[in-house]
Every structure is written in C-alpha cells, then in structure tokens.
Enzyme design. Structure first.
Site, PDB file in Angstrom:
ATOM      1  N   GLU A  15       0.828  -1.211   0.000  1.00 30.52           N
ATOM      2  CA  GLU A  15       0.000   0.000   0.000  1.00 30.52           C
ATOM      3  C   GLU A  15       0.860   1.258   0.000  1.00 30.52           C
ATOM      4  O   GLU A  15       0.671   2.197   0.769  1.00 30.52           O
ATOM      5  CB  GLU A  15      -0.981  -0.041   1.176  1.00 30.52           C
ATOM      6  CG  GLU A  15      -1.933  -1.224   1.037  1.00 30.52           C
ATOM      7  CD  GLU A  15      -2.834  -1.453   2.238  1.00 30.52           C
ATOM      8  OE1 GLU A  15      -2.723  -0.696   3.216  1.00 30.52           O
ATOM      9  OE2 GLU A  15      -3.663  -2.386   2.185  1.00 30.52           O
ATOM     10  N   GLU A  72      -5.479 -10.091  -3.622  1.00 27.00           N
ATOM     11  CA  GLU A  72      -6.237 -10.255  -2.376  1.00 27.00           C
ATOM     12  C   GLU A  72      -7.741 -10.151  -2.656  1.00 27.00           C
ATOM     13  O   GLU A  72      -8.459  -9.426  -1.973  1.00 27.00           O
ATOM     14  CB  GLU A  72      -5.830  -9.185  -1.353  1.00 27.00           C
ATOM     15  CG  GLU A  72      -4.360  -9.158  -1.002  1.00 27.00           C
ATOM     16  CD  GLU A  72      -4.018  -8.087   0.022  1.00 27.00           C
ATOM     17  OE1 GLU A  72      -4.949  -7.543   0.663  1.00 27.00           O
ATOM     18  OE2 GLU A  72      -2.822  -7.783   0.179  1.00 27.00           O
TER      19      GLU A  72
END
Length: 579
Positions: A350, A454
């Site tokens: 991220e 994910e």
C-alpha cells in the site's frame, strides 16, 4: 514432450503425432473489445477507438457540433500545425469547467471510454465524469501534460437507464484542457461475455490436434484418446492462515483446488518480530514446508507495510537512525531467509495510499527498499500491492495513472533494472466491470505482469454473483498472470469479509463459484475418438497433461506426457513424438 512410456513396445512402431496450433478463431459476434491502451505522450493523438462509437463529432472535424460547455468554461476548436483538429476548454473557474456531450445510457450496458487529453501547462491529472440522474460516476483518469497528448481510458457500467452527460475535470483550474479523439462504445452483457470467452480461447488455451498412425504410415481410425490435466499453468489460489497446519480437512479442501497462495499475516513484520530484536520465523517456516510438500507456490507478503497503524508496536517509537537500522535489518533478514522459496515479494504494501517510511526516512525510502530487495532475491518479482486501482474509480490516490507514476519512480531510482510486478488487491464492494477492464488495459501497457492479489467481495445477497463477475473478467484479461483470493480461514467460527466455506469446510455460495470456475478453466478429463484420418482435435488450457491412447490393434495402451504452452515467436506449431 516428456515422460513417454513404452506401453506399445510389443506392437510395430507406433507413431503418435501431436500438433499444437494457435487459435485464430473468428471474432465474437458484434464489435470486439480493444484491450490496448497507450501510456506514451504523443505529438499527435491516435484515431478514436471504434471510430468514436456513439460520440458525435469525435475528432472535432466539424467544429463544435455535438459538444457543449459544461460549467462556465469557454470552448473553441483549434487546429495543430499538422492539421489535426481538437477542442480547448479555457477560462476555467471551477474544476468541472470543460466540454460535454449528452447521451442516453441503457441499464446493464457496459460502456468503454477513451479520449486523448492535453493541458496548457505543467503535468496535471484530468478525470472523465458522467453526470447521471443517480449521481456522478467517475469513469477514468490520466496524468497529462503540456506539449503532447495522453490517452485517458475508462469505463462505466450503467446501473439505470436515462440521460447522462460526459465531461472532463481537473482540480487545477489554471490549466486549459485540450480534448481529441473521444470514443464511447456500448456493449451488452452478452457481447461482453462473448469477448471474455474469445479472449480466454486466445490467451489461456491452445488448439491441440492428435494423429495416430501405425509404423507403415496407416492412419488409425477410432483410436480412443483420453486426456488428463496434471497441473494447470495459470496460477489460481487463495490466502491461507496458520490454522491450516493442524487441520487436515482444511488442508484437503485447499490443496485439491489451488496452486498458489499468500500467507495472510505470518510473514508480516509484526508477526516475525513482535518484540525488537526477537525474531521468530517458526510459523512461516512450517507453512512454507507445508506448501512445498503440496506443490503450492507462495507469494511473499509482505516485507514492509506503509500504513502507520500496521507497524510492529515498537517501530513508531524509533528515532530516525534506529528506524533506518531496523528497516534494513528487517529486509535483509526475511529476504535472505526465504530467498528462492517464494515467487514474488510485496516489498512495500500500500505504497500509494500511505507513506510511513517515506515520511520518516525520506522520499526515496520505498524505492531504496525495492532496489535492495532485488539484490537480495533477484529471481523473484518485486510487486507494488495496492487497493482501489481497479475497485473504485473515485480513488485518485491509486488510479492506474498514479500507479504507473510510482512504478516509474522506483525504476528511475534503481536504474531500470528491477523486475517489477503490479499487485492489485481487489477488495470490491459493487464492481464496475467496465471500469475494471479499462484500468487493467492501462496498466497492461506497461508490459509488466499483473496479479490480482487479495480478491474478496463485501458480504450481501450479491456476493457470490459479484465474485463470479470479477473472476471471469480477471481470468479473461490477457495481462493477468495470476489470481489469489483473500479467503483464509484464520480461526474456527470466525469468517472475515469473505469466506469460501463454513466451519466444516463445506462450500458457501462463494466456494461454489470458485469450484464452478475451476471446472471451466481446467480439464479433469477429456476423451474422444480419432476420425477417418486418424485425427482428434480439441482446445486445451495451458498446463501439463497426460494422454492415453488405445486401439483394437494395440496390445496395451500408450501413455504420453506433454505440455501446452503459448507458442513463442520462433516456436514450431507441430511437434512430432515417436514412441
């Protein structure tokens, strides 16, 4: 060809020919989808896709016909030195001040959008927006600049029928927005599905033709061909948690379906060094032993996480020099330990939404981590791993354009020598498949491998339906090189955002979707008979296979291993094997 048995030794020489032919099938009925996108900044724009689709005057060759002012901008047609006509929105006072065109959108249709954009000065993000009766829909964005044209590629799935108005906006109100070669092309759901199937046939499969002849060259009619897939090539998997180590039911359910995994938490810094200086890799070691035993490939997740709230509790308290020392110790420790045991690393998780390490150690901190990671494990691919790049068109922080910008920053720092990968988390609420595809198209223009890392969908009555839509879109896109579902089973009786089974590992509706698609994307067994010319032809997914052939003239079966792959530029289309 490998592993041929000698089941036909007692026969005269038996010739078994395997011909692998690239699929060149006809295009799906209706317009085909254009997966291409440009990330270059060009002196002149390309022609509009689909000749503009339903756009009136897409190249502005007829002045301002079909176009209107949006907000309080002033608009005018201009012509380049090369004779190219385009439109300019200037004297802008609000971000949305630009040009617009009105349409009628039909519920359920998927719309692909593209436009070529330039600004009068600097380097500025520009977004395409639809104003509809249900609100404003962001359809795509590009970081464009003065002096050259950049392609904005976007998409929109209409959730209701009614009028809509397309316009372009930029938060920088000082720049003029130039627009050219605009296209808006509608597709029905049936057309979209047909394009997915066409892409799968072209990208994931290959035509295979078998011919059976005896030693004298006589073709064998009616020979029984049985084909079994040993291992598919496309990586499809799910995350796992340490609870799998002591749960045989979990193990059986997982290993019978998946070929790749990610450890949900067990490799993260807060798991392996919960107290400063006290490292413990025992759980991750045991999980790697389990995956190796079962032939499951592993993505390393993650070396660092840029979100401040997911640091080990003791890390935020460190001084600059202490954090610098701890970070380099961390990257050296985990990557040296697992070098060669994982296929990829999420180096800085991220890295677009957060900047913990950059804020504390300097703006090049993450780029330095990627460079070091490649030095420590040069066979693995180093991934950025982000959310909302394909899930939410409203999140400008991680748009495809911002993602590509970050990739370029890392490569620039490292001298362009790092094999980077694009990790797209895929945490969906209500998916917009048209936007998802346009985002993948833009990222695919980098020529880097793209993984869905994910994947999950929020709970609700449409969870399984949405999961299937997303999986079909991802698997059909030529740039996607692997998919991992975020559905680990961490504790008994605790299902997080999306689980595939109940507590007894019986499929939930989402698990049924996964099994259905695995069945479509693989071949448990195929069988048929050779024709009058000794041929049997089928289309197979890429992977490792075993074929068994029998015929009344044979004393025993002949077994042959073979691999179906995408042919390279110089690869021959026919492979002969003599048994």
């Amino acid at each position: 060809m490998e592993g041929a048995t000698d089941g036909g030794k007692n026969l005269l020489l038996f010739l078994f020919c395997l011909l692998l032919l690239l699929l060149t099938g006809s295009i799906a009925e209706g317009l085909s989808y254009d997966y291409s996108a440009s990330i270059e900044c060009l002196v002149e724009p390309h022609r509009p896709q689909y000749e503009g689709g339903i756009i009136v005057n897409p190249e502005f060759n007829h002045g301002l016909r079909g176009w209107s002012i949006f907000g309080s901008a002033k608009i005018e047609q201009r012509v380049s030195e090369g004779g190219n006509s385009f439109i300019v929105a200037h004297s802008r006072k609000q971000p949305h001040d630009s040009i617009s065109q009105k349409f009628y959108l039909r519920k359920g249709n998927l719309y692909t959008l593209s436009a070529w954009i330039q600004v009068s000065q600097g380097k500025v993000p520009v977004r395409a927006v639809f104003k509809t009766k249900t609100g404003y829909k962001h359809a795509g964005a590009v970081i464009t600049e003065s002096g050259c044209w950049s392609m904005l590629k976007g998409g929109l799935t209409a959730n209701s029928s009614g009028p809509a108005e397309l316009y372009f906006e930029s938060e920088n109100k000082t720049v003029d927005i130039w627009v050219d070669s605009v296209s808006l092309q509608p597709f029905t759901i049936e057309q979209w599905r047909a394009h997915q199937e066409q892409s799968i046939e072209k990208t994931r499969k290959r035509k295979v033709k078998f011919q059976a002849v005896d030693s004298s060259g006589k073709t064998l009619t009616g020979a029984q061909i049985s084909i079994h897939l040993k291992k598919p090539s496309f990586p499809f998997g799910a995350a796992i948690a340490q609870t799998i180590l002591h749960n045989p039911t979990y193990q059986k359910w997982f290993t019978s379906r998946f070929t790749v995994t990610t450890f949900e938490n067990e490799m993260k810094w807060y798991s392996t060094e919960n107290s400063p200086g006290k490292e413990n890799y025992s759980v991750a070691d045991a999980m790697l032993q389990f995956t190796r035993k079962n032939g499951i490939r592993v993505r390393g997740h993650n070396v660092f996480w840029d979100d401040p709230k997911y640091q080990p509790w003791w890390v935020p308290k460190l001084s600059y020099s202490q954090l610098n020392q701890a970070a380099w110790k961390r990257i050296n420790s985990i990557m040296s330990r697992y070098k060669g045991q994982v296929i990829a690393w999420d180096v800085v998780n991220e890295n677009l939404h957060f900047s913990f390490f950059e804020d504390r150690l300097g703006r090049n901190a993450s780029a330095a981590f990627y460079k070091k990671a490649h030095q420590l494990d040069d066979r693995a691919i180093m991934f950025l791993n982000e959310y909302n790049t394909i899930e939410d068109s409203r999140d400008g922080t991680s748009s495809p354009a911002k993602y590509i910008q970050k990739l370029k920053e890392i490569q620039s720092y490292a001298g362009g020598r790092i094999p980077l990968g694009i990790g797209l988390q895929g945490h969906f609420n209500t998916p917009d498949i048209a936007y998802m595809r346009s985002a993948l198209d833009t990222l695919a223009a980098t020529k880097l491998p793209i993984w869905i890392t994910e994947l999950d969908v929020e709970g609700g009555p449409n969870q399984a339906k949405y999961l299937e839509e997303i999986l079909r879109e991802a698997h059909s896109h030529p740039a996607i090189k692997g998919i991992v579902i975020w559905g680990a089973w961490p504790y008994p009786e605790q299902c997080r955002r999306m689980c595939l089974t109940d507590n007894n590992f019986k499929n939930l509706p989402t698990g049924n979707v996964v099994d259905k698609l695995i069945g479509e994307w693989t071949h448990a067994s195929l069988a048929g008979l050779t024709d009058s010319n000794g041929y049997f032809e089928t289309s197979l997914f890429h992977g490792d296979y075993v074929v068994t052939i029998t015929h009344p003239s044979m004393n025993s079966s002949l077994v042959q291993s073979f691999k179906v792959t995408t042919p390279g530029v110089s690869q021959e289309t026919m492979l002969d094997v003599k048994i």
